[in-house]
Scaffold this active site. Structure first.
Site, PDB file in Angstrom:
ATOM      1  N   SER A 202      31.349  36.354  45.022  1.00  0.00           N
ATOM      2  CA  SER A 202      30.718  36.007  46.302  1.00  0.00           C
ATOM      3  C   SER A 202      29.388  35.267  46.154  1.00  0.00           C
ATOM      4  O   SER A 202      28.457  35.490  46.948  1.00  0.00           O
ATOM      5  CB  SER A 202      30.562  37.266  47.171  1.00  0.00           C
ATOM      6  OG  SER A 202      31.840  37.800  47.463  1.00  0.00           O
TER       7      SER A 202
ATOM      8  N   GLU B 226      32.151  39.584  36.377  1.00  0.00           N
ATOM      9  CA  GLU B 226      32.633  39.504  37.752  1.00  0.00           C
ATOM     10  C   GLU B 226      33.074  40.893  38.212  1.00  0.00           C
ATOM     11  O   GLU B 226      34.232  41.288  37.968  1.00  0.00           O
ATOM     12  CB  GLU B 226      33.833  38.557  37.838  1.00  0.00           C
ATOM     13  CG  GLU B 226      33.547  37.135  37.443  1.00  0.00           C
ATOM     14  CD  GLU B 226      34.493  36.164  38.149  1.00  0.00           C
ATOM     15  OE1 GLU B 226      33.992  35.270  38.818  1.00  0.00           O
ATOM     16  OE2 GLU B 226      35.718  36.327  38.049  1.00  0.00           O
TER      17      GLU B 226
ATOM     18  N   GLU C 297      42.103  38.775  38.892  1.00  0.00           N
ATOM     19  CA  GLU C 297      43.368  38.598  39.618  1.00  0.00           C
ATOM     20  C   GLU C 297      44.549  38.572  38.644  1.00  0.00           C
ATOM     21  O   GLU C 297      45.630  39.048  38.955  1.00  0.00           O
ATOM     22  CB  GLU C 297      43.305  37.315  40.479  1.00  0.00           C
ATOM     23  CG  GLU C 297      42.431  37.538  41.707  1.00  0.00           C
ATOM     24  CD  GLU C 297      41.757  36.291  42.241  1.00  0.00           C
ATOM     25  OE1 GLU C 297      42.148  35.170  41.879  1.00  0.00           O
ATOM     26  OE2 GLU C 297      40.793  36.453  43.027  1.00  0.00           O
TER      27      GLU C 297
ATOM     28  N   GLY D 233      35.647  37.647  46.226  1.00  0.00           N
ATOM     29  CA  GLY D 233      36.345  37.306  47.471  1.00  0.00           C
ATOM     30  C   GLY D 233      36.041  38.241  48.625  1.00  0.00           C
ATOM     31  O   GLY D 233      36.749  38.239  49.632  1.00  0.00           O
TER      32      GLY D 233
ATOM     33  N   LYS E 126      41.245  28.549  42.324  1.00  0.00           N
ATOM     34  CA  LYS E 126      42.425  29.427  42.457  1.00  0.00           C
ATOM     35  C   LYS E 126      43.627  28.589  42.925  1.00  0.00           C
ATOM     36  O   LYS E 126      43.738  27.435  42.513  1.00  0.00           O
ATOM     37  CB  LYS E 126      42.136  30.592  43.403  1.00  0.00           C
ATOM     38  CG  LYS E 126      40.813  31.287  43.066  1.00  0.00           C
ATOM     39  CD  LYS E 126      40.653  32.598  43.739  1.00  0.00           C
ATOM     40  CE  LYS E 126      39.241  33.115  43.507  1.00  0.00           C
ATOM     41  NZ  LYS E 126      39.067  34.503  43.812  1.00  0.00           N
TER      42      LYS E 126
ATOM     43  N   HIS F 151      40.760  36.653  34.186  1.00  0.00           N
ATOM     44  CA  HIS F 151      40.267  36.818  35.566  1.00  0.00           C
ATOM     45  C   HIS F 151      40.872  38.100  36.143  1.00  0.00           C
ATOM     46  O   HIS F 151      42.031  38.436  35.849  1.00  0.00           O
ATOM     47  CB  HIS F 151      40.664  35.603  36.410  1.00  0.00           C
ATOM     48  CG  HIS F 151      39.984  35.580  37.743  1.00  0.00           C
ATOM     49  ND1 HIS F 151      40.402  36.364  38.793  1.00  0.00           N
ATOM     50  CD2 HIS F 151      38.899  34.908  38.180  1.00  0.00           C
ATOM     51  CE1 HIS F 151      39.601  36.160  39.840  1.00  0.00           C
ATOM     52  NE2 HIS F 151      38.680  35.273  39.487  1.00  0.00           N
TER      53      HIS F 151
ATOM     54  N   ASN G  73      36.122  27.857  40.514  1.00  0.00           N
ATOM     55  CA  ASN G  73      37.505  28.302  40.324  1.00  0.00           C
ATOM     56  C   ASN G  73      38.218  28.131  41.663  1.00  0.00           C
ATOM     57  O   ASN G  73      38.004  28.914  42.585  1.00  0.00           O
ATOM     58  CB  ASN G  73      37.499  29.777  39.894  1.00  0.00           C
ATOM     59  CG  ASN G  73      38.899  30.382  39.893  1.00  0.00           C
ATOM     60  OD1 ASN G  73      39.894  29.676  39.935  1.00  0.00           O
ATOM     61  ND2 ASN G  73      38.967  31.716  39.850  1.00  0.00           N
TER      62      ASN G  73
HETATM   63  C1  PEP Z   1      36.301  34.231  41.412  1.00  0.00           C
HETATM   64  O1  PEP Z   1      37.446  34.174  41.853  1.00  0.00           O
HETATM   65  O2  PEP Z   1      36.090  34.091  40.198  1.00  0.00           O
HETATM   66  C2  PEP Z   1      35.214  34.443  42.363  1.00  0.00           C
HETATM   67  C3  PEP Z   1      34.034  34.734  41.896  1.00  0.00           C
HETATM   68  O3  PEP Z   1      35.540  34.336  43.693  1.00  0.00           O
HETATM   69  P1  PEP Z   1      34.499  34.370  44.936  1.00  0.00           P
HETATM   70  O4  PEP Z   1      33.339  33.482  44.587  1.00  0.00           O
HETATM   71  O5  PEP Z   1      35.281  33.841  46.093  1.00  0.00           O
HETATM   72  O6  PEP Z   1      34.065  35.785  45.097  1.00  0.00           O
END
Ligand code: PEP
Length: 249
Positions: free
Chosen positions: A210, A166, A98, A172, A18, A96, A16
């Site tokens: 992460s 998640e 976000e 992040g 973003k 997601h 992803n």
């Molecule tokens: C995400 O945005 O779905 C995500 C898992 O980000 P990150 O791997 O940077 O934590």
């Protein structure tokens, strides 16, 4: 065995991006992946770039980061599932954290997006996960199970959609959930699917938050972890490849 079933048995390594990158970086990434896609075909590779760069991917499987809950019409700025199908997208992330936080998206809206995607043969990657406050209050499982039951539409099967667990506090932050937290939650999600959504009992459950080369082997080879949704580590092709390579054959 049909193609969809064979594909759904592979672990999904989904990036992803973003709101990052540009046409040149997307094209270069796609070129750098060409050899890898043939060499490491025991996993399924996917990149979800920002909308304008979806067409820059020609080797990699194309995904999107969101779609409209509506079919067509006066929805300025929205992109429909039909348009994504037209762009060759096979997957689309929905719900997601976000978007749930910054755009106030709720389970009902996510469910409507899921329906749109399924009607255009695009597999939704449905994101669920608890906040740190919810985890500390002992509500993680309750929150995640409600998100699943309210976001999945009736025609979901094990092959036509994917779930991504998640935890919000792991996205992040550089601080992934522990192996113990992940296997516990994924096991509970698997049991929930079996008991409440029999047609989706074998749906792939990705872990996201992460994931990086240093923790990929441990997380990706755990029970009921059927792939990863990767944010920042998917921006560098070396890291993205290293994560996919960590999946045991
Ligand atoms: C995400 O945005 O779905 C995500 C898992 O980000 P990150 O791997 O940077 O934590």
């Amino acid at each position: 065995m049909n193609q969809a079933r064979v594909q759904a048995m592979k672990k999904l390594i989904a990036g992803n991006w973003k709101m990052n990158g540009n046409g040149d970086t997307a094209e270069a990434f796609d070129n750098d992946m060409e050899e890898v896609l043939n060499k490491y075909s025991h996993v399924e590779w996917l990149i979800c770039p920002p909308f304008p760069y979806i067409a820059s991917l020609s080797n990699l499987q194309r995904g999107a980061q969101d779609c409209s809950a509506y079919d067509r019409g006066a929805y300025t700025g929205e992109v429909s599932a039909a348009m994504l199908a037209d762009m060759g997208c096979t997957y689309c992330i929905v719900g997601h954290s976000e978007r749930r936080t910054l755009h106030m998206e709720d389970n009902k809206l996510v469910r409507n997006k899921v329906k749109q995607l399924l009607s255009h043969n695009i597999r939704p990657i449905i994101c669920v996960g608890e906040t740190l406050e919810e985890r500390e209050a002992g509500q993680a499982y309750e929150v995640v199970s409600r998100q699943i039951l309210e976001s999945l539409s009736d025609n979901i099967t094990s092959e036509n959609a994917v779930l991504a667990y998640e935890p919000v506090w792991a996205i992040g932050t550089g601080k992934a959930a522990t192996l113990c937290d992940v296997t516990k939650m994924h096991g509970m999600i698997r049991d929930l699917l079996k008991s409440s959504l029999a047609t989706a009992a074998k749906m792939r459950i990705l872990y996201g938050g992460s994931v990086k080369p240093s923790n990929a082997a441990e997380l990706l080879n755990a029970d009921n972890v059927d792939g990863a949704l990767i944010g920042s580590a998917s921006l560098l092709h070396e890291d993205f490849i290293a994560i996919g390579k960590a999946v045991e054959i």
